[in-house]
Design a protein around this motif. Structure first.
Motif, short mmCIF file in Angstrom:
data_model
loop_
_atom_site.label_atom_id
_atom_site.label_comp_id
_atom_site.label_asym_id
_atom_site.label_seq_id
_atom_site.Cartn_x
_atom_site.Cartn_y
_atom_site.Cartn_z
N ASP A 29 49.43 80.06 -20.70
CA ASP A 29 48.34 79.26 -21.29
C ASP A 29 47.30 78.95 -20.22
O ASP A 29 47.62 78.40 -19.17
N GLY A 30 46.06 79.31 -20.48
CA GLY A 30 44.99 79.03 -19.51
C GLY A 30 44.78 80.14 -18.51
O GLY A 30 43.82 80.11 -17.73
N VAL A 31 45.70 81.13 -18.51
CA VAL A 31 45.58 82.26 -17.58
C VAL A 31 45.40 83.56 -18.38
O VAL A 31 44.45 84.30 -18.16
N LEU A 32 46.36 83.80 -19.30
CA LEU A 32 46.28 85.00 -20.15
C LEU A 32 45.49 84.70 -21.42
O LEU A 32 44.71 85.52 -21.90
N TRP A 33 45.78 83.54 -21.98
CA TRP A 33 45.11 83.12 -23.21
C TRP A 33 44.82 81.64 -23.13
O TRP A 33 45.32 80.93 -22.25
N SER A 34 43.97 81.18 -24.06
CA SER A 34 43.66 79.76 -24.16
C SER A 34 43.82 79.41 -25.62
O SER A 34 43.02 79.86 -26.45
N GLY A 35 44.88 78.66 -25.95
CA GLY A 35 45.17 78.40 -27.35
C GLY A 35 45.46 79.71 -28.05
O GLY A 35 46.35 80.46 -27.66
N THR A 36 44.66 80.04 -29.06
CA THR A 36 44.88 81.28 -29.83
C THR A 36 43.95 82.41 -29.39
O THR A 36 43.89 83.45 -30.05
N HIS A 37 43.21 82.22 -28.29
CA HIS A 37 42.24 83.23 -27.84
C HIS A 37 42.71 83.93 -26.58
O HIS A 37 42.95 83.28 -25.56
N LEU A 38 42.76 85.26 -26.64
CA LEU A 38 43.05 86.04 -25.44
C LEU A 38 41.85 85.94 -24.50
O LEU A 38 40.70 85.99 -24.94
N LEU A 39 42.09 85.77 -23.22
CA LEU A 39 40.98 85.68 -22.26
C LEU A 39 40.50 87.09 -21.90
O LEU A 39 41.24 88.07 -22.06
N PRO A 40 39.27 87.23 -21.42
CA PRO A 40 38.67 88.57 -21.23
C PRO A 40 39.37 89.41 -20.16
O PRO A 40 39.70 88.90 -19.09
N ASN A 41 39.56 90.68 -20.51
CA ASN A 41 40.10 91.67 -19.57
C ASN A 41 41.48 91.35 -19.01
O ASN A 41 41.85 91.82 -17.93
N VAL A 42 42.24 90.59 -19.78
CA VAL A 42 43.62 90.30 -19.39
C VAL A 42 44.49 91.55 -19.55
O VAL A 42 45.26 91.92 -18.65
N ASN A 76 51.35 89.84 -30.34
CA ASN A 76 50.26 89.41 -31.24
C ASN A 76 48.91 89.39 -30.53
O ASN A 76 47.87 89.51 -31.16
N PHE A 77 48.94 89.18 -29.23
CA PHE A 77 47.70 89.20 -28.45
C PHE A 77 47.33 90.63 -28.04
O PHE A 77 46.35 90.84 -27.33
N GLY A 78 48.16 91.61 -28.43
CA GLY A 78 47.89 93.00 -28.06
C GLY A 78 48.43 93.37 -26.69
O GLY A 78 48.11 94.44 -26.17
N ILE A 79 49.23 92.47 -26.11
CA ILE A 79 49.86 92.78 -24.81
C ILE A 79 51.23 93.37 -25.13
O ILE A 79 52.15 92.65 -25.52
N GLU A 80 51.36 94.70 -25.01
CA GLU A 80 52.55 95.38 -25.49
C GLU A 80 53.56 95.62 -24.37
O GLU A 80 53.21 95.66 -23.19
N GLY A 81 54.83 95.76 -24.79
CA GLY A 81 55.87 96.21 -23.85
C GLY A 81 56.49 95.12 -22.99
O GLY A 81 57.25 95.42 -22.08
N LYS A 298 38.41 83.92 -13.36
CA LYS A 298 39.38 84.26 -14.41
C LYS A 298 40.22 85.44 -13.94
O LYS A 298 39.79 86.18 -13.03
N LEU A 299 41.37 85.64 -14.56
CA LEU A 299 42.25 86.74 -14.18
C LEU A 299 41.56 88.09 -14.33
O LEU A 299 41.71 88.98 -13.49
N GLY A 300 40.77 88.25 -15.41
CA GLY A 300 40.10 89.52 -15.69
C GLY A 300 39.18 89.98 -14.57
O GLY A 300 38.84 91.17 -14.51
N GLU A 304 37.81 93.70 -13.37
CA GLU A 304 36.37 93.95 -13.35
C GLU A 304 35.91 94.37 -11.96
O GLU A 304 35.07 95.27 -11.81
N LEU A 305 36.43 93.71 -10.94
CA LEU A 305 35.98 94.01 -9.58
C LEU A 305 36.66 95.27 -9.04
O LEU A 305 36.05 96.04 -8.31
N TYR A 306 37.91 95.49 -9.42
CA TYR A 306 38.61 96.70 -8.97
C TYR A 306 37.94 97.95 -9.52
O TYR A 306 37.87 98.98 -8.88
N SER A 307 37.40 97.83 -10.71
CA SER A 307 36.83 98.99 -11.40
C SER A 307 35.42 99.30 -10.95
O SER A 307 34.86 100.31 -11.34
N GLU A 308 34.88 98.40 -10.17
CA GLU A 308 33.46 98.58 -9.83
C GLU A 308 33.20 99.89 -9.11
O GLU A 308 34.04 100.32 -8.32
#
Lengths: 308, 308
Positions: A29-42, A76-81, A298-300, A304-308
């Motif tokens: 909570d607060g790192v991967l998602w916030s409440g019911t919202h997945l955070l960006p690029n997690v 449910n957040f699309g984080i599989e496996g 944020k974790l994402g 974002e920076l690795y992909s630059e």
């Protein structure tokens, strides 16, 4: 800002950060998602870590779900496996504690639960009989004469209390009456006073524990959530080959996640500002907690920076 | 036992006790009744006092009912003829405090209520608009997106919090979010951590206040219940001719009722053992509170011994 806190704000720093650790332990909570919202690029960040052969574990103070139920939450957040074995929750740590570090006999002693199904299921999995908890009769209005839960059951040897988002007066009154029995032990899953939601912050487990403790006149109970090391003990018991200096704890709270990593001697702690803490906590040190060695908005940002 | 505490256990002592005072201020829960049960010989004792031309007032920390509703409670117990003007409740004292001792303007400032109808009605009687409280929409499950109560209403200038026997997570979350606004004031009706029931003791207002205070990180709020002298100020404002040395406070709690009487310089304090305190509190002084000058097993002993 304390010079020892490195911000993950460019590709080079992110590469060095990733090279420094083999294992990443994530608060949820607060790192991967916030409440019911997945955070960006997690998802992208977790995929990147997997691609780099990093071990990824999840260490959450959220006691409301069992580890089994938690795997569904990831899905449910699309984080599989993600498997049950990769998840360490405060309810799981509490069950381990009750089984191994108290004098209770799980084959005959019962536990009164104030909290949600995660606590019941983890306690049951190590053999305990639980009462209270999510029993639907506790949703009936409190009636001194009619409650089926009092007088107290003498086979109950402990109250385990955690966050209950269905808190009501019936549950409080019965739990209170168990706590008034001096022989009944008292254990809390965790002591976070708030927990993140979106858009609103919410009262957390620690606040409910405070109500129970204040009303019953009890001492503060031991708790099994971060920053208590009981949770880390469970991690190292499950994965004895982990090297502390090659582990990094990622979280959104100084007083639980970051303290947990520092107290446990982990090589890294990454604070993300997508949950409870704001950037000011790194400069205004009136909170009195030690700072992490890394922080990011944020974790994402790692992806974002690795992909630059 | 401290030699200064006189037990009402014979006719002579009761006669001296009654001669010493013109006015008796009674706590209600645990003194007159316990939960839904009238205690023995309470009506007879009140009738006796009336026959002896004593003034009788009721001073209760129970905020759940308005004074008007409280007169019906007396009537339902068979205690007839009690008027609104003889009742002083913590919700009434809170309304007086909000009106006279804060900078709020009752013609335009709103108050968010965590608590029952007594608080709403007393605040409304002095002119305030209240929101929250017993609004039935607060009984809907908490849903961050769907709640009609957030974001916070900027016209709300204060949270008034009291006992809520219909406590739920929706109410806690909205109240918490009002308390996170630094400009919003915070006042508690009272701080009793428990309140008596029959047969079971229950968590009280002070425990719920503790949950709200802990979660929001607020300072402890001012409170308007006993032992705060705000309630006694209201009594003496309504009855300016009362002489403190000729008043006796009758209650079942050392930390609220008896302290209230002592702090207010009343001539007498009578502790009854029919509520929260047990006889041990008079010998084991580890509680740290001052003792009353009289005690009795129950209020009805006054009638029983006087009639002997």
């Amino acid at each position: 800002m304390a010079s020892s806190v490195t911000k993950l704000d460019n590709t080079k720093i992110v590469a060095e950060f990733l090279n420094s650790f083999d294992t990443f332990l994530f608060d949820c909570d607060g790192v991967l998602w916030s409440g019911t919202h997945l955070l960006p690029n997690v998802i992208e960040t977790l995929d990147l870590l997997k691609k780099l052969n990093k071990k990824v574990l999840f260490v959450t103070n959220n006691s409301t779900k069992s580890r089994e139920e938690y795997t569904k939450k990831f899905s449910n957040f699309g984080i599989e496996g993600i498997t049950k074995e990769e998840i360490f929750s405060s309810s799981f740590a509490t069950a381990i504690y009750m089984k191994n570090f108290t004098n209770l006999d799980s084959s005959k002693d019962k536990i009164w639960v104030f909290g949600e199904s995660g606590i019941e299921k983890e306690l049951q999995e190590v053999g305990f009989t639980t009462i209270g908890g999510t029993d639907p009769r506790l949703n009936e209005p409190w009636d001194q004469q009619a409650t089926p839960f009092l007088p107290v059951d003498p086979e109950v040897k402990c109250v385990v209390a955690g966050l209950d988002q269905s808190i009501n007066f019936h549950k409080l009154c019965v739990t209170f009456n168990y706590l008034k029995v001096p022989e009944v032990q008292y254990v809390a899953t965790n002591i976070d006073t708030t927990f993140p939601g979106k858009p609103y912050l919410q009262p957390g487990c620690g606040s409910m524990i405070n109500l129970l403790t204040t009303s019953s006149g009890r001492e503060e109970p031991p708790n099994c959530g971060k920053p208590s090391q009981l949770m880390l003990d469970a991690v190292f018991k499950a994965y004895p080959d982990l090297k502390r200096e090659r582990c990094c704890m990622v979280g959104d709270r100084l007083n639980t996640d970051i303290k947990f990593g520092i107290d446990g001697g982990l090589g890294g702690q990454l604070l993300v500002l997508s949950g409870v803490e704001k950037a000011e906590c790194l400069t205004d040190l009136s909170h009195g907690f030690e700072l992490p060695n890394f922080f990011a908005e944020k974790l994402g940002d790692v992806y974002e920076l690795y992909s630059e």
